[in-house]
Write a protein that holds these residues in place. Sequence first.
Motif, PDB file in Angstrom:
ATOM      1  N   ALA A   1      21.444  43.920 -38.379  1.00  0.00           N
ATOM      2  CA  ALA A   1      21.910  44.960 -39.292  1.00  0.00           C
ATOM      3  C   ALA A   1      23.276  44.596 -39.856  1.00  0.00           C
ATOM      4  N   PRO A   2      23.592  45.119 -41.013  1.00  0.00           N
ATOM      5  CA  PRO A   2      24.937  44.848 -41.555  1.00  0.00           C
ATOM      6  C   PRO A   2      26.007  45.486 -40.666  1.00  0.00           C
ATOM      7  N   PRO A   3      27.075  44.792 -40.395  1.00  0.00           N
ATOM      8  CA  PRO A   3      28.108  45.335 -39.505  1.00  0.00           C
ATOM      9  C   PRO A   3      28.875  46.466 -40.167  1.00  0.00           C
TER      10      PRO A   3
ATOM     11  N   ARG B   1      27.327  41.458 -32.572  1.00  0.00           N
ATOM     12  CA  ARG B   1      25.966  41.978 -32.652  1.00  0.00           C
ATOM     13  C   ARG B   1      25.608  42.597 -31.308  1.00  0.00           C
ATOM     14  N   HIS B   2      24.755  43.608 -31.326  1.00  0.00           N
ATOM     15  CA  HIS B   2      24.393  44.318 -30.104  1.00  0.00           C
ATOM     16  C   HIS B   2      22.875  44.497 -30.001  1.00  0.00           C
TER      17      HIS B   2
ATOM     18  N   ALA C   1      15.936  46.306 -31.358  1.00  0.00           N
ATOM     19  CA  ALA C   1      16.609  45.043 -31.061  1.00  0.00           C
ATOM     20  C   ALA C   1      16.884  44.259 -32.342  1.00  0.00           C
ATOM     21  N   ALA C   2      15.932  44.278 -33.268  1.00  0.00           N
ATOM     22  CA  ALA C   2      16.139  43.594 -34.543  1.00  0.00           C
ATOM     23  C   ALA C   2      17.262  44.251 -35.335  1.00  0.00           C
ATOM     24  N   TRP C   3      17.299  45.567 -35.326  1.00  0.00           N
ATOM     25  CA  TRP C   3      18.365  46.277 -36.038  1.00  0.00           C
ATOM     26  C   TRP C   3      19.720  45.996 -35.385  1.00  0.00           C
TER      27      TRP C   3
END
Length: 69
Positions: A63-65, A12-13, A57-59
Amino acid sequence: MTETSASQSIERHPIRGAFFGLLLGLGLAIYLILFKIISLGLVVPIVVIALSVLAGAAWGGFAPPRTKT
């Protein structure tokens, strides 16, 4: 040695997402001010930028990888 799908971890980023949200927020605030959708003040552009950073930041965090090819 090949990895199986069970041993792969999802990266996640959220920091990267927040940075791109900041860029989006700055551009969106400038766009909204230029076309007189929001007034040129202090509070409203900061709110637009802050909401964009939070959304980025939430995305970046939830978010789906992407699939690796």
